[in-house]
Design an enzyme around this catalytic site. Structure first.
Site, PDB file in Angstrom:
ATOM      1  CE  LYS A 151      -4.011   0.211   1.681  1.00 43.40           C
ATOM      2  NZ  LYS A 151      -4.818  -0.284   0.642  1.00 43.40           N
ATOM      3  CG  ASN A 180       0.406  -0.465  -4.437  1.00 47.64           C
ATOM      4  OD1 ASN A 180       1.201  -0.782  -4.577  1.00 47.64           O
ATOM      5  ND2 ASN A 180      -0.858  -1.013  -4.096  1.00 47.64           N
ATOM      6  CD  GLU A 197      -0.054  -2.990   3.108  1.00 48.21           C
ATOM      7  OE1 GLU A 197      -1.602  -3.675   2.062  1.00 48.21           O
ATOM      8  OE2 GLU A 197       0.596  -2.907   2.935  1.00 48.21           O
ATOM      9  CG  ASN A 256     -13.416   0.032   3.344  1.00 50.62           C
ATOM     10  OD1 ASN A 256     -13.281  -0.142   4.288  1.00 50.62           O
ATOM     11  ND2 ASN A 256     -12.881  -0.665   2.871  1.00 50.62           N
ATOM     12  N   GLY A 301     -16.877   2.019  -2.973  1.00 53.89           N
ATOM     13  CA  GLY A 301     -16.641   1.270  -4.264  1.00 53.89           C
ATOM     14  C   GLY A 301     -17.143   1.868  -5.904  1.00 53.89           C
ATOM     15  CB  THR A 359      -5.537  -5.468  -6.868  1.00 50.36           C
ATOM     16  OG1 THR A 359      -6.555  -6.472  -6.589  1.00 50.36           O
ATOM     17  CG2 THR A 359      -3.933  -5.366  -5.409  1.00 50.36           C
ATOM     18  CG  ASP A 415      -3.290   1.397  -2.027  1.00 50.34           C
ATOM     19  OD1 ASP A 415      -3.453   1.251  -1.379  1.00 50.34           O
ATOM     20  OD2 ASP A 415      -2.763   0.125  -2.235  1.00 50.34           O
ATOM     21  CG  ASN A 424     -14.148   9.215  -6.887  1.00 49.41           C
ATOM     22  OD1 ASN A 424     -14.114   8.836  -5.474  1.00 49.41           O
ATOM     23  ND2 ASN A 424     -15.921  10.473  -6.584  1.00 49.41           N
TER      24      ASN A 424
END
Length: 285
Positions: free
Chosen positions: A39, A42, A137, A182, A206, A228, A232, A256
């Site tokens: 993450k 990314n 992470e 989220n 989403g 995937t 990020d 977005n």
């Protein structure tokens, strides 16, 4: 405009399935492919491809996977001078991708070594940056120290606490300017109970887009090949837009667009879009 990402670097082994396996079930995969991920890396890649001077802070192993991850970041324009090489093997993630969703299994490896010493080494760079990107992470102590360095320099802290860890949440949210979660992560954080009223909260929805308070900022149509890294791409783009001085709603709209573009390409870092692609999508009436 300068962005620093303090977080993980992972070697991703992505596996495509017709559906996710159930308990005690063995399934045949459609295919498997290796990608650069993590993450932190990314989000750094996303920021760099969108035009920011970007620095990565984290750890990789002294192995072929770690060297490859650094090479990929270098090729994307990310400064890796603050990535430390440690004895533990490079972190690994296994995204399980089905038509309905993606589930990810993570082995921390070298990422578990990213800590206070790395934040101290990067403190001046963080304090001089416009935006610090933090994720879930790496450990709480290092992330908190990085956030403290950001606060000392007036650097905006964008925190995406995925995966949610109670110690990390309690350590970093008091120093956060913009929290990105989220719905599931928001529920987990609400259960932990830290005070979040001092920071702006962006809830990603989403394919529907994202929400700030009562305002839903719609996403853009996209053909989903691999989700995937879409989150990020969103976070990296949000950081860039905020660093450029855009109001939060406008910054979310920019993010977005980046997230919608990311789902159309397999892999995490390969899917991070360019500035030209995001600007082109935003220009469509």
């Amino acid at each position: 405009m300068k962005v620093v990402s303090f977080g993980s670097l992972n070697y991703d082994l992505s596996i495509w399935l017709d559906r996710l396996p159930g308990p005690d079930e063995t399934l045949k995969a459609q295919r498997m492919e290796a990608f650069s991920g993590g993450k932190g890396a990314n989000q750094a890649t996303a920021a760099a491809r969108l035009g920011a001077e970007t620095h990565m802070v984290g750890c990789v192993g002294d192995d072929d996977r770690g060297r490859w991850l650094l090479d990929v970041l270098d090729d994307s324009g990310v400064d890796t001078g603050l990535v430390r090489i440690v004895e533990e093997p490079t972190g690994t993630a296994v995204p399980l991708i089905s038509p309905a969703d993606v589930s990810i299994v993570i082995v921390a490896g070298a990422n578990a070594s990213t800590g206070v010493a790395d934040a101290v080494a990067a403190a001046q760079v963080i304090a001089a940056a416009d935006v610090l990107l933090l994720q879930g992470e790496v450990g709480a102590a290092g992330a908190r120290r990085a956030a403290q360095a950001a606060r000392s320099g007036g650097t905006t802290v964008v925190f995406n606490p995925a995966p949610v860890d109670p110690f990390l949440v309690e350590a970093v949210i008091p120093l956060t300017d913009v929290l990105v979660v989220n719905r599931a992560e928001q529920s987990q954080i609400d259960a932990i109970g830290p005070e979040t009223g001092h920071c702006d909260t962006v809830v990603t929805l989403g394919g529907r887009g994202a929400q700030v308070d009562d305002v839903v900022i719609p996403s853009y149509p996209a053909k989903v090949v691999d989700p995937t890294g879409a989150g990020d791409a969103f976070c990296g783009a949000l950081g860039v837009a905020l660093g450029e001085g855009r109001p939060l709603i406008e910054a979310v709209r920019f993010a977005n667009a980046a997230g919608s573009l990311a789902v159309a390409t397999p892999g995490a870092q390969p899917s991070m879009p360019t500035r030209a692609a995001v600007d082109a999508l935003l220009a469509i009436p």
